[in-house]
Design an enzyme around this catalytic site. Structure first.
Site, PDB file in Angstrom:
ATOM      1  N   TYR A 119       0.952  -1.201   0.078  1.00 41.31           N
ATOM      2  CA  TYR A 119      -0.064   0.010  -0.099  1.00 41.31           C
ATOM      3  C   TYR A 119       0.778   1.137   0.025  1.00 41.31           C
ATOM      4  O   TYR A 119       1.794   1.243   0.817  1.00 41.31           O
ATOM      5  CB  TYR A 119      -0.956   0.100   1.325  1.00 41.31           C
ATOM      6  CG  TYR A 119      -1.650   1.016   1.273  1.00 41.31           C
ATOM      7  CD1 TYR A 119      -3.016   1.307   0.496  1.00 41.31           C
ATOM      8  CD2 TYR A 119      -1.424   2.310   1.737  1.00 41.31           C
ATOM      9  CE1 TYR A 119      -3.931   2.067   0.693  1.00 41.31           C
ATOM     10  CE2 TYR A 119      -2.287   3.570   1.795  1.00 41.31           C
ATOM     11  CZ  TYR A 119      -3.583   3.382   1.295  1.00 41.31           C
ATOM     12  OH  TYR A 119      -4.384   4.369   1.277  1.00 41.31           O
TER      13      TYR A 119
ATOM     14  N   TRP B  29       1.190   5.587  -1.927  1.00 46.96           N
ATOM     15  CA  TRP B  29       1.085   6.428  -3.135  1.00 46.96           C
ATOM     16  C   TRP B  29       2.184   6.439  -4.143  1.00 46.96           C
ATOM     17  O   TRP B  29       1.974   6.856  -5.183  1.00 46.96           O
ATOM     18  CB  TRP B  29       0.843   8.082  -2.470  1.00 46.96           C
ATOM     19  CG  TRP B  29      -0.516   8.297  -2.167  1.00 46.96           C
ATOM     20  CD1 TRP B  29      -1.294   7.506  -1.165  1.00 46.96           C
ATOM     21  CD2 TRP B  29      -1.352   9.515  -2.417  1.00 46.96           C
ATOM     22  NE1 TRP B  29      -2.222   8.314  -0.939  1.00 46.96           N
ATOM     23  CE2 TRP B  29      -2.574   9.590  -1.952  1.00 46.96           C
ATOM     24  CE3 TRP B  29      -0.995  10.614  -3.376  1.00 46.96           C
ATOM     25  CZ2 TRP B  29      -3.500  10.456  -2.107  1.00 46.96           C
ATOM     26  CZ3 TRP B  29      -1.947  11.598  -3.306  1.00 46.96           C
ATOM     27  CH2 TRP B  29      -3.133  11.536  -2.951  1.00 46.96           C
TER      28      TRP B  29
HETATM   29  N1  LIG Z   1      -1.450  18.213   2.163  1.00 49.63           N
HETATM   30  C1  LIG Z   1      -1.972  17.258   2.280  1.00 49.63           C
HETATM   31  N2  LIG Z   1      -2.957  16.870   1.769  1.00 49.63           N
HETATM   32  C2  LIG Z   1      -3.664  15.549   1.477  1.00 49.63           C
HETATM   33  C3  LIG Z   1      -2.701  14.396   2.200  1.00 49.63           C
HETATM   34  C4  LIG Z   1      -1.437  14.817   2.757  1.00 49.63           C
HETATM   35  O1  LIG Z   1      -0.631  13.774   3.223  1.00 49.63           O
HETATM   36  N3  LIG Z   1      -1.090  16.113   2.789  1.00 49.63           N
HETATM   37  N4  LIG Z   1      -3.266  13.134   2.046  1.00 49.63           N
HETATM   38  C5  LIG Z   1      -4.318  12.969   1.169  1.00 49.63           C
HETATM   39  C6  LIG Z   1      -4.863  11.679   1.503  1.00 49.63           C
HETATM   40  S1  LIG Z   1      -4.189  10.216   1.327  1.00 49.63           S
HETATM   41  C7  LIG Z   1      -6.070  11.670   1.935  1.00 49.63           C
HETATM   42  S2  LIG Z   1      -6.818  10.132   2.442  1.00 49.63           S
HETATM   43  C8  LIG Z   1      -6.857  12.660   2.378  1.00 49.63           C
HETATM   44  C9  LIG Z   1      -7.574  12.656   3.590  1.00 49.63           C
HETATM   45  O2  LIG Z   1      -8.719  13.375   3.558  1.00 49.63           O
HETATM   46  P1  LIG Z   1      -9.687  13.747   4.750  1.00 49.63           P
HETATM   47  O3  LIG Z   1      -9.872  12.305   5.511  1.00 49.63           O
HETATM   48  O4  LIG Z   1     -10.784  14.443   4.659  1.00 49.63           O
HETATM   49  O5  LIG Z   1      -8.572  14.549   5.795  1.00 49.63           O
HETATM   50  P2  LIG Z   1      -8.037  14.634   7.105  1.00 49.63           P
HETATM   51  O6  LIG Z   1      -7.234  15.856   7.278  1.00 49.63           O
HETATM   52  O7  LIG Z   1      -7.812  13.348   7.876  1.00 49.63           O
HETATM   53  O8  LIG Z   1      -9.419  14.939   8.123  1.00 49.63           O
HETATM   54  C10 LIG Z   1     -10.150  16.543   7.544  1.00 49.63           C
HETATM   55  C11 LIG Z   1     -10.621  17.025   8.902  1.00 49.63           C
HETATM   56  O9  LIG Z   1     -11.762  16.266   9.739  1.00 49.63           O
HETATM   57  C12 LIG Z   1     -11.886  16.586  10.964  1.00 49.63           C
HETATM   58  N5  LIG Z   1     -12.153  15.335  11.820  1.00 49.63           N
HETATM   59  C13 LIG Z   1     -11.366  14.380  12.423  1.00 49.63           C
HETATM   60  N6  LIG Z   1     -12.085  13.375  12.949  1.00 49.63           N
HETATM   61  C14 LIG Z   1     -13.392  13.877  12.752  1.00 49.63           C
HETATM   62  C15 LIG Z   1     -14.929  13.715  13.632  1.00 49.63           C
HETATM   63  O10 LIG Z   1     -14.856  12.767  14.219  1.00 49.63           O
HETATM   64  N7  LIG Z   1     -15.934  14.427  13.266  1.00 49.63           N
HETATM   65  C16 LIG Z   1     -15.794  15.521  12.554  1.00 49.63           C
HETATM   66  N8  LIG Z   1     -16.821  16.277  12.149  1.00 49.63           N
HETATM   67  N9  LIG Z   1     -14.679  15.902  12.073  1.00 49.63           N
HETATM   68  C17 LIG Z   1     -13.603  15.041  12.196  1.00 49.63           C
HETATM   69  C18 LIG Z   1     -10.474  16.925  11.365  1.00 49.63           C
HETATM   70  O11 LIG Z   1     -10.522  18.018  12.024  1.00 49.63           O
HETATM   71  C19 LIG Z   1      -9.391  16.979  10.166  1.00 49.63           C
HETATM   72  O12 LIG Z   1      -8.774  18.220  10.012  1.00 49.63           O
HETATM   73  O13 LIG Z   1      -6.277  13.929   2.305  1.00 49.63           O
HETATM   74  C20 LIG Z   1      -5.203  13.924   1.045  1.00 49.63           C
HETATM   75  N10 LIG Z   1      -4.554  15.224   1.052  1.00 49.63           N
HETATM   76  N1  LIG Z   2      -1.764   8.501  11.804  1.00 47.78           N
HETATM   77  C1  LIG Z   2      -2.304   8.792  10.745  1.00 47.78           C
HETATM   78  N2  LIG Z   2      -1.824   7.854   9.714  1.00 47.78           N
HETATM   79  C2  LIG Z   2      -2.134   7.563   8.363  1.00 47.78           C
HETATM   80  C3  LIG Z   2      -3.250   8.399   8.072  1.00 47.78           C
HETATM   81  C4  LIG Z   2      -3.517   9.610   8.925  1.00 47.78           C
HETATM   82  O1  LIG Z   2      -4.388  10.533   8.470  1.00 47.78           O
HETATM   83  N3  LIG Z   2      -2.892   9.680  10.118  1.00 47.78           N
HETATM   84  N4  LIG Z   2      -3.785   8.807   6.869  1.00 47.78           N
HETATM   85  C5  LIG Z   2      -3.632   7.387   6.038  1.00 47.78           C
HETATM   86  C6  LIG Z   2      -3.766   7.551   4.579  1.00 47.78           C
HETATM   87  S1  LIG Z   2      -5.293   7.895   4.169  1.00 47.78           S
HETATM   88  C7  LIG Z   2      -2.808   7.031   3.594  1.00 47.78           C
HETATM   89  S2  LIG Z   2      -3.033   7.248   2.115  1.00 47.78           S
HETATM   90  C8  LIG Z   2      -1.522   6.697   3.858  1.00 47.78           C
HETATM   91  C9  LIG Z   2      -0.340   7.299   2.984  1.00 47.78           C
HETATM   92  O2  LIG Z   2       0.624   6.301   3.248  1.00 47.78           O
HETATM   93  P1  LIG Z   2       1.803   6.141   1.968  1.00 47.78           P
HETATM   94  O3  LIG Z   2       1.314   6.086   0.986  1.00 47.78           O
HETATM   95  O4  LIG Z   2       2.415   4.749   2.241  1.00 47.78           O
HETATM   96  O5  LIG Z   2       2.592   7.560   2.466  1.00 47.78           O
HETATM   97  P2  LIG Z   2       3.776   8.117   1.530  1.00 47.78           P
HETATM   98  O6  LIG Z   2       4.648   8.544   2.656  1.00 47.78           O
HETATM   99  O7  LIG Z   2       3.208   9.006   0.524  1.00 47.78           O
HETATM  100  O8  LIG Z   2       4.601   6.759   0.863  1.00 47.78           O
HETATM  101  C10 LIG Z   2       4.897   6.876  -0.359  1.00 47.78           C
HETATM  102  C11 LIG Z   2       6.408   6.313  -0.305  1.00 47.78           C
HETATM  103  O9  LIG Z   2       6.572   5.996  -1.494  1.00 47.78           O
HETATM  104  C12 LIG Z   2       8.207   6.600  -1.955  1.00 47.78           C
HETATM  105  N5  LIG Z   2       8.213   6.772  -3.432  1.00 47.78           N
HETATM  106  C13 LIG Z   2       7.878   7.768  -4.115  1.00 47.78           C
HETATM  107  N6  LIG Z   2       8.383   7.582  -5.360  1.00 47.78           N
HETATM  108  C14 LIG Z   2       8.735   6.460  -5.391  1.00 47.78           C
HETATM  109  C15 LIG Z   2       9.111   5.539  -6.419  1.00 47.78           C
HETATM  110  O10 LIG Z   2       9.257   6.138  -7.733  1.00 47.78           O
HETATM  111  N7  LIG Z   2       9.593   4.358  -6.367  1.00 47.78           N
HETATM  112  C16 LIG Z   2       9.422   3.842  -5.237  1.00 47.78           C
HETATM  113  N8  LIG Z   2       9.845   2.634  -4.918  1.00 47.78           N
HETATM  114  N9  LIG Z   2       9.100   4.529  -4.308  1.00 47.78           N
HETATM  115  C17 LIG Z   2       8.900   5.738  -4.194  1.00 47.78           C
HETATM  116  C18 LIG Z   2       8.273   7.974  -1.025  1.00 47.78           C
HETATM  117  O11 LIG Z   2       9.587   8.041  -0.819  1.00 47.78           O
HETATM  118  C19 LIG Z   2       7.274   7.395   0.142  1.00 47.78           C
HETATM  119  O12 LIG Z   2       8.156   6.749   1.225  1.00 47.78           O
HETATM  120  O13 LIG Z   2      -1.213   6.988   5.268  1.00 47.78           O
HETATM  121  C20 LIG Z   2      -2.239   6.441   6.180  1.00 47.78           C
HETATM  122  N10 LIG Z   2      -1.758   6.674   7.556  1.00 47.78           N
HETATM  123 MO   LIG Z   3      -5.476   8.370   1.757  1.00 51.53          MO
END
Ligand SMILES: Nc1nc2c(c(=O)[nH]1)N[C@H]1C(S)=C(S)[C@@H](COP(=O)(O)OP(=O)(O)OC[C@H]3O[C@@H](n4cnc5c(=O)[nH]c(N)nc54)[C@H](O)[C@@H]3O)O[C@H]1N2
Ligand SMILES: Nc1nc2c(c(=O)[nH]1)N[C@H]1C(S)=C(S)[C@@H](COP(=O)(O)OP(=O)(O)OC[C@H]3O[C@@H](n4cnc5c(=O)[nH]c(N)nc54)[C@H](O)[C@@H]3O)O[C@H]1N2
Ligand SMILES: [Mo]
Length: 609
Positions: free
Chosen positions: A126, A128
């Site tokens: 898993y 990105w």
């Molecule tokens: N800059 C940046 N943007 C990202 C990412 C990143 O790593 N960096 N990751 C991307 C990814 S992989 C994903 S999945 C999305 C995630 O997208 P979301 O799931 O929408 O993002 P979060 O920031 O986890 O949550 C949004 C807000 O929900 C609120 N929240 C948390 N729990 C609750 C609750 O129980 N009730 C209510 N009402 N609100 C709550 C928190 O205050 C939080 O700031 O973001 C994407 N965008």
């Molecule tokens: N506590 C907490 N945990 C969370 C979340 C949260 O809100 N709170 N959000 C969750 C969510 S929604 C998501 S989507 C996940 C995200 O979790 P990940 O997608 O595992 O997070 P990234 O750090 O984007 O990891 C991508 C990795 O790929 C590597 N990479 C980039 N380009 C390449 C390439 O070309 N080749 C290879 N081999 N590697 C490469 C980068 O260096 C990086 O280490 O985290 C989850 N975990």
């Molecule tokens: Mo995500």
């Protein structure tokens, strides 16, 4: 000096290069809100955290080298290596040359397949990876392992994993959580009141998995506000909704949104503000749900006072909000974060029920939307053909684990677990292969993951950087970053398909994941299955040309590959979507993909679990 088009999760840009060094990263000039994170890419490429050469964990390397010198696998050595897994993350690394690294990886894959079968290879991986759709590391790994007889994969994701499981039972495909939304133009024009559960945090709109050329959401949100829409943000954090939309903020106790939604529904019911016609013609289970709401079923009315106690939002505020939702064209949006929680399916189901009670799913700008603003294209119109994607082939091991159960799987081989109404069994994992993700950052309980991670015999990781996951591997293969190779960037909600030109040469001894897998496939006798006889540019042209044919079927003409590549990208003509328009007009001719064809406020399927 040269300038080339490229893209990343954070946005499209032009890379300016002198002497093989990035001197500037200029965001796509038409992007109204480019992310400042683009600028940091340049620094990361030449950071001291790059993995320079293939590297192996010392005690694992000693064991595998000894085993390769002896006649073949022996139980004793296997046991040794197993025990040494506890030193993952503690042992020092030894740099080795590419030939030996590839030989070791290939022989471990063969050994595990022969001794335990393909299911013992965990390739879920898993993560990105990078924005380019051809060099997407996880997809490359899946294609490679599938050509080698398959692997244990992962289903679902951390992003909207609970939504993806509940929605097919009660509404339709998981895409309702991932971009199937009324488009921003419709919402901006028609919505009068927008109730945002979890807000709409602009921080999250900076990125998109396939890259993004146009950060439209801040402007779209402002336009909606300028058109007279009022906003209510139900969220623990105030700036989950930006100041410029002047939101009413209802600070809620986290994980209690379902109670608020029920309290709102109860007010609608007792004040006769619900839409009985919609509930009886477009939904099943209204009577059951009503009996639960008013307490006939369990003696507890889910009224505003009941909800106030749980959510800490005053009862009178809840009643006023319910009346206002019934009196305006109301959009109910729910952030993904609400379902990334214990019983996370409940707030999505409850929001659907609340929207059904309002009955405004019949009108543009009313109803519900899951995940507006969760990424940079959520709520944008999506083009009707699939974005380019490397085909992964068929995985002969058809038993993936739920994405977030990696630690459970590693700690309990062979044990039973329940998932989406089924009883399944965890495989006995002997080899973990990860490319393009970082479980030691993304998994929940990292200490528990570390205990599970000690159990397999071999862990192989491809990474550009010494991440925590790379440091917990046995064999680390240095991967190129996106800037070091050609690719294709696309997301179906973005306006542009981007030609990603290689900007710089690979750093140190890094190789593209594709090249690594191609070399392994050669050693394992599956090169033709993996490459299909194409090289990098032939694959990129092939993926683009397939997309071009699919677009033509929808009357959208895209240029030929050579012109697209030279131009640096192509714009797709934009359209507009009203969610569930066809179903709303004629639910018999256009049923939902649920068991009943209707919205399921009560699900017999789930009741049977
Ligand atoms: N800059 C940046 N943007 C990202 C990412 C990143 O790593 N960096 N990751 C991307 C990814 S992989 C994903 S999945 C999305 C995630 O997208 P979301 O799931 O929408 O993002 P979060 O920031 O986890 O949550 C949004 C807000 O929900 C609120 N929240 C948390 N729990 C609750 C609750 O129980 N009730 C209510 N009402 N609100 C709550 C928190 O205050 C939080 O700031 O973001 C994407 N965008
Ligand atoms: N506590 C907490 N945990 C969370 C979340 C949260 O809100 N709170 N959000 C969750 C969510 S929604 C998501 S989507 C996940 C995200 O979790 P990940 O997608 O595992 O997070 P990234 O750090 O984007 O990891 C991508 C990795 O790929 C590597 N990479 C980039 N380009 C390449 C390439 O070309 N080749 C290879 N081999 N590697 C490469 C980068 O260096 C990086 O280490 O985290 C989850 N975990
Ligand atoms: Mo995500």
């Amino acid at each position: 000096m040269s300038s080339v088009a490229h893209s990343s999760h954070w946005g499209a840009f032009t890379a300016v290069v002198t002497d093989d060094t990035l001197v500037d990263l200029v965001p796509e000039p038409r992007d109204p809100h480019p992310s400042p994170m683009i600028a940091d890419l340049g620094e990361s490429v030449d950071s001291g955290l790059r993995v320079r050469r293939p590297a192996a964990r010392r005690s694992w390397l000693e064991a595998v080298r000894a085993e390769r010198r002896s006649a073949g696998p022996s139980d004793r050595l296997g046991e040794d290596r197993h025990r040494h897994g506890e030193r993952r993350g503690a042992d020092p690394f030894v740099e080795i040359d590419w030939d030996e690294a590839l030989d070791l990886a290939a022989s471990e894959l063969s050994r595990v397949r022969t001794e335990y079968g393909n299911a013992a290879i965990f390739g879920g991986s898993y993560g990105w990876s990078s924005a380019g759709r051809f060099h997407h590391a996880r997809t490359q790994l899946h294609r490679f392992l599938n050509s080698f007889g398959g692997h244990t994969s992962q289903v679902g994701n951390y992003s909207f994993g609970a939504a993806a499981m509940i929605l097919p039972h009660v509404l339709g495909p998981a895409q309702f959580a991932n971009g199937r939304l009324s488009s921003w133009d419709v919402v901006s024009e028609h919505t009068q009141l927008w109730v945002m559960f979890g807000g709409l945090a602009l921080k999250n709109t900076q990125l998109e998995s396939g890259g993004i050329s146009d950060h439209t959401i801040p402007g779209r949100l402002r336009a909606t506000r300028d058109n007279g829409c009022a906003f209510v943000s139900v969220s623990p954090i105030r700036d989950d909704a930006p100041d410029f939309i002047d939101p009413q903020w209802l600070p809620i106790r986290p994980n209690t949104d379902t109670a608020l939604m029920l309290g709102l529904g109860h007010t609608l019911l007792t004040e006769g503000l619900h839409d009985e016609g919609f509930l009886t013609t477009r939904c099943v289970g209204w009577e059951r749900f009503r009996d639960y709401l008013d307490g006939s079923e369990d003696g507890t009315a889910k009224d505003a006072d009941w909800a106030a106690e749980i959510t800490r939002i005053p009862a009178e505020t809840i009643r006023e909000l319910a009346r206002s939702m019934a009196g305006n064209r109301t959009m109910i949006s729910v952030a993904w974060s609400l379902q990334r929680a214990d019983h996370g399916e409940q707030p999505f189901w409850a929001a659907l029920a609340l929207a059904a009670m309002l009955g405004q799913i019949r009108w543009p700008g009313g109803g519900f939307g899951f995940g507006y603003g969760a990424t940079g294209t959520m709520g944008n119109w999506q083009y009707p053909f699939p974005a380019p994607r490397l085909p992964v082939g068929v995985n002969a091991v058809s038993a993936p684990i739920p994405a977030a159960r990696i630690a459970d799987m590693l700690l309990a081989p062979g044990e039973k677990y329940e998932f989406n109404g089924e009883v399944r069994r965890y495989p006995d994992t002997r080899l973990v292969y990860w490319a393009g993700g970082n479980p030691f950052h993304h998994h929940q309980d990292l200490n528990r993951l570390r205990r599970g991670w000690a159990r397999p015999e071999t862990v192989i990781v491809h990474e550009p950087f010494w991440t925590a996951t790379a440091r917990h591997a046995d064999l680390v293969l240095p991967a190129t970053t996106t800037l070091e190779r050609n690719d294709l960037g696309a997301a179906s909600g973005d306006r542009r398909i981007i030609a990603m030109h290689r900007a710089i040469t690979p750093r140190h001894e890094a190789r593209a994941d594709w090249d690594i897998f191609r070399a392994l496939a050669g050693r394992l006798g599956v090169a033709e299955d993996f490459t299909a006889g194409r090289d990098e540019m032939e694959w990129i042209a092939h993926l683009y040309t397939s997309t071009r044919s699919a677009a033509a079927e929808h009357g959208i003409d895209l240029p030929e590959f050579a012109d697209f590549w030279e131009e640096g990208g192509v714009d797709i003509p934009q359209g507009s979507t009203v969610l569930l328009e066809a179903f709303r007009a004629d639910p018999v001719a256009h049923p939902l993909e649920t068991p009943s064809g209707l919205i399921e406020l009560f699900s017999a399927t789930i009741d049977g679990f």
